[in-house]
Enzyme design. Structure first.
Site, PDB file in Angstrom:
ATOM      1  N   ARG A 221      34.705  46.432  37.212  1.00  0.00           N
ATOM      2  CA  ARG A 221      33.674  46.587  38.240  1.00  0.00           C
ATOM      3  C   ARG A 221      32.447  47.166  37.570  1.00  0.00           C
ATOM      4  O   ARG A 221      32.554  47.987  36.650  1.00  0.00           O
ATOM      5  CB  ARG A 221      34.150  47.543  39.361  1.00  0.00           C
ATOM      6  CG  ARG A 221      35.176  46.960  40.314  1.00  0.00           C
ATOM      7  CD  ARG A 221      34.581  45.898  41.232  1.00  0.00           C
ATOM      8  NE  ARG A 221      35.562  45.345  42.172  1.00  0.00           N
ATOM      9  CZ  ARG A 221      36.271  44.236  41.959  1.00  0.00           C
ATOM     10  NH1 ARG A 221      36.144  43.558  40.836  1.00  0.00           N
ATOM     11  NH2 ARG A 221      37.109  43.795  42.887  1.00  0.00           N
ATOM     12  N   HIS A 269      30.802  36.608  38.336  1.00  0.00           N
ATOM     13  CA  HIS A 269      32.049  37.157  38.917  1.00  0.00           C
ATOM     14  C   HIS A 269      33.116  36.065  39.077  1.00  0.00           C
ATOM     15  O   HIS A 269      33.627  35.832  40.168  1.00  0.00           O
ATOM     16  CB  HIS A 269      31.767  37.848  40.263  1.00  0.00           C
ATOM     17  CG  HIS A 269      32.817  38.860  40.627  1.00  0.00           C
ATOM     18  ND1 HIS A 269      32.533  40.050  41.264  1.00  0.00           N
ATOM     19  CD2 HIS A 269      34.164  38.869  40.417  1.00  0.00           C
ATOM     20  CE1 HIS A 269      33.660  40.732  41.447  1.00  0.00           C
ATOM     21  NE2 HIS A 269      34.673  40.033  40.933  1.00  0.00           N
TER      22      HIS A 269
HETATM   23  P1  NDP Z   1      45.819  47.481  38.273  1.00  0.00           P
HETATM   24  O1  NDP Z   1      45.501  48.209  39.525  1.00  0.00           O
HETATM   25  O2  NDP Z   1      47.076  46.708  38.191  1.00  0.00           O
HETATM   26  O3  NDP Z   1      45.816  48.496  37.045  1.00  0.00           O
HETATM   27  C1  NDP Z   1      44.819  49.440  36.848  1.00  0.00           C
HETATM   28  C2  NDP Z   1      44.966  50.038  35.452  1.00  0.00           C
HETATM   29  O4  NDP Z   1      43.934  51.018  35.272  1.00  0.00           O
HETATM   30  C3  NDP Z   1      46.295  50.751  35.263  1.00  0.00           C
HETATM   31  O5  NDP Z   1      46.753  50.586  33.951  1.00  0.00           O
HETATM   32  C4  NDP Z   1      45.918  52.208  35.512  1.00  0.00           C
HETATM   33  O6  NDP Z   1      46.733  53.144  34.841  1.00  0.00           O
HETATM   34  C5  NDP Z   1      44.526  52.257  34.935  1.00  0.00           C
HETATM   35  N1  NDP Z   1      43.769  53.372  35.544  1.00  0.00           N
HETATM   36  C6  NDP Z   1      43.444  53.547  36.838  1.00  0.00           C
HETATM   37  N2  NDP Z   1      42.770  54.704  36.997  1.00  0.00           N
HETATM   38  C7  NDP Z   1      42.678  55.262  35.778  1.00  0.00           C
HETATM   39  C8  NDP Z   1      42.113  56.463  35.296  1.00  0.00           C
HETATM   40  N3  NDP Z   1      41.507  57.331  36.112  1.00  0.00           N
HETATM   41  N4  NDP Z   1      42.212  56.722  33.978  1.00  0.00           N
HETATM   42  C9  NDP Z   1      42.855  55.852  33.144  1.00  0.00           C
HETATM   43  N5  NDP Z   1      43.415  54.698  33.526  1.00  0.00           N
HETATM   44  C10 NDP Z   1      43.328  54.409  34.833  1.00  0.00           C
HETATM   45  O7  NDP Z   1      44.552  46.544  37.961  1.00  0.00           O
HETATM   46  P2  NDP Z   1      44.486  45.069  37.336  1.00  0.00           P
HETATM   47  O8  NDP Z   1      44.813  45.130  35.877  1.00  0.00           O
HETATM   48  O9  NDP Z   1      45.233  44.106  38.166  1.00  0.00           O
HETATM   49  O10 NDP Z   1      42.925  44.766  37.538  1.00  0.00           O
HETATM   50  C11 NDP Z   1      41.925  45.624  37.022  1.00  0.00           C
HETATM   51  C12 NDP Z   1      40.630  45.426  37.768  1.00  0.00           C
HETATM   52  O11 NDP Z   1      40.066  44.162  37.465  1.00  0.00           O
HETATM   53  C13 NDP Z   1      40.741  45.378  39.294  1.00  0.00           C
HETATM   54  O12 NDP Z   1      40.826  46.670  39.867  1.00  0.00           O
HETATM   55  C14 NDP Z   1      39.452  44.686  39.684  1.00  0.00           C
HETATM   56  O13 NDP Z   1      38.427  45.621  39.931  1.00  0.00           O
HETATM   57  C15 NDP Z   1      39.116  43.853  38.467  1.00  0.00           C
HETATM   58  N6  NDP Z   1      39.188  42.417  38.741  1.00  0.00           N
HETATM   59  C16 NDP Z   1      38.091  41.655  38.427  1.00  0.00           C
HETATM   60  C17 NDP Z   1      38.112  40.292  38.627  1.00  0.00           C
HETATM   61  C18 NDP Z   1      36.958  39.470  38.214  1.00  0.00           C
HETATM   62  O14 NDP Z   1      36.934  38.259  38.505  1.00  0.00           O
HETATM   63  N7  NDP Z   1      35.989  40.011  37.506  1.00  0.00           N
HETATM   64  C19 NDP Z   1      39.274  39.629  39.231  1.00  0.00           C
HETATM   65  C20 NDP Z   1      40.382  40.511  39.485  1.00  0.00           C
HETATM   66  C21 NDP Z   1      40.317  41.855  39.253  1.00  0.00           C
HETATM   67  P3  NDP Z   1      48.304  53.294  35.192  1.00  0.00           P
HETATM   68  O15 NDP Z   1      48.932  52.011  34.717  1.00  0.00           O
HETATM   69  O16 NDP Z   1      48.715  54.453  34.408  1.00  0.00           O
HETATM   70  O17 NDP Z   1      48.392  53.454  36.689  1.00  0.00           O
END
Ligand code: NDP
Length: 306
Positions: A221, A269
């Site tokens: 994002r 996007h």
């Molecule tokens: P997930 O929700 O499955 O995973 C999020 C990851 O970020 C996890 O590994 C989590 O850690 C880590 N995380 C969250 N908060 C923190 C923090 N404060 N500090 C460190 N690590 C953190 O997300 P996805 O992988 O499925 O997707 C990621 C993002 O991609 C989505 O949230 C979305 O915004 C974006 N997206 C963009 C698209 C596009 O077309 N551009 C399409 C789809 C998604 P932990 O594993 O330890 O919980």
């Protein structure tokens, strides 16, 4: 009869209806109308007050992986929220990220510029293992992208909130891990969800902690990044190149400085979308689960924000 309401200005209702009915022939797929008996809402950015008429609702399914705009709403009913996660979406995201990293690791950005100038310059290829990639966020999409990069031969480090184990990927967490991951990378890939904790996490100090001439890929994002700090870093050469798929304002306004920057690649996007045929399997299963009183698949923790 199980009824579902669909709302999205991006996704195709006909494709979703066909995909869901293939999984649940008895499903009553609605795009509005009578709210009674609607147990599930499959939505992307519905208007304020959307949920209020649906008194029988048991499940909200976000039509995508990023739930930031959904969980910060003040009209969200206190129900289980599920995000989409399907093999098609994972593959699309992995293809985008591996392409973006490869673009820099193989110096294609330099050759594209040479092509525009009519210049033939031999640029000696380097081993992919010499290119260090840090993937910030190792979730459903981030973990798979890190794996795909490692499978191609890049040297991959990942960073997440909790400790992880992914074959071929050095997984870090915590503040020390954050600095290490940023400091070592030739390319940093942002795949974090937008939460109060991650907003602005890539700020001027984070850019200063990166190697001079680093490349940035942001598919998470836009607000993960302090945009004025990124523009300054791109102008100074601290960040050499950026591939950006997400923006504070979409469509990106015509007057935005990114449009005029040769070292910024812009995509509208499109890094990944959900593929109804594969995602519908889990949506149908989530509906069945909540109707049995069980949690849905891919449940979002609204207080955590992802
Ligand atoms: P997930 O929700 O499955 O995973 C999020 C990851 O970020 C996890 O590994 C989590 O850690 C880590 N995380 C969250 N908060 C923190 C923090 N404060 N500090 C460190 N690590 C953190 O997300 P996805 O992988 O499925 O997707 C990621 C993002 O991609 C989505 O949230 C979305 O915004 C974006 N997206 C963009 C698209 C596009 O077309 N551009 C399409 C789809 C998604 P932990 O594993 O330890 O919980």
């Amino acid at each position: 009869m199980t009824a579902l309401v669909f709302y999205s200005n991006f996704d195709e209702p006909e494709a979703w209806e066909a995909a869901l009915k293939a999984q649940m022939p008895e499903l009553d797929f609605r795009r509005g109308g009578d709210p009674s008996g609607v147990v599930a809402a499959l939505v992307w950015a519905p208007p304020p007050g959307f949920f209020a008429p649906y008194k029988d609702l048991r499940l909200v399914v976000n039509l995508g992986a990023g739930v930031d705009s959904l969980v910060r709403r003040d009209d969200l009913p206190p129900l289980p929220i599920s995000r989409l996660n399907d093999a098609g979406m994972v593959q699309l995201m992995a293809s985008y990220v591996t392409h973006a990293v490869t673009h820099y690791a193989r110096d294609f950005h330099l050759m594209e510029r040479n092509r525009l100038k009519g210049v033939w310059e031999y640029i000696h290829p380097r081993a992919l293992s010499s290119h260090r990639v840090s993937v910030m966020g190792l979730g459903e999409l981030g973990g798979a992208a890190a794996s795909a990069l490692a499978g191609m031969g890049f040297t991959v480090t990942g960073w997440a909130r909790s400790a992880k184990s992914i074959a071929g990927v050095r997984c870090l967490s915590g503040a020390e891990g954050f600095r290490t991951a940023l400091g070592e990378a030739d390319t940093v890939v942002l795949m974090l969800p937008l939460t109060p904790q991650t907003t602005g996490v890539i700020d001027a100090a984070a850019f200063a902690a990166m190697k001079r001439g680093v490349n940035l890929v942001n598919v998470g994002r836009s607000r993960l990044v302090d945009e004025p700090a990124l523009i300054e870093a791109l102008r100074s050469g601290q960040v050499a190149e950026a591939t950006l798929d997400v923006f504070d304002e979409e469509p990106l306004p015509y007057a935005h400085p990114f449009w005029g920057m040769e070292n910024v690649r812009i995509t509208p996007h499109i890094a990944s979308i959900t593929v109804p045929e594969s995602a519908a399997v889990d949506v149908a299963e989530s509906i069945r689960r909540v109707l049995r009183g069980e949690p849905p698949l891919h449940q979002v923790d609204a207080t955590r924000g992802y």
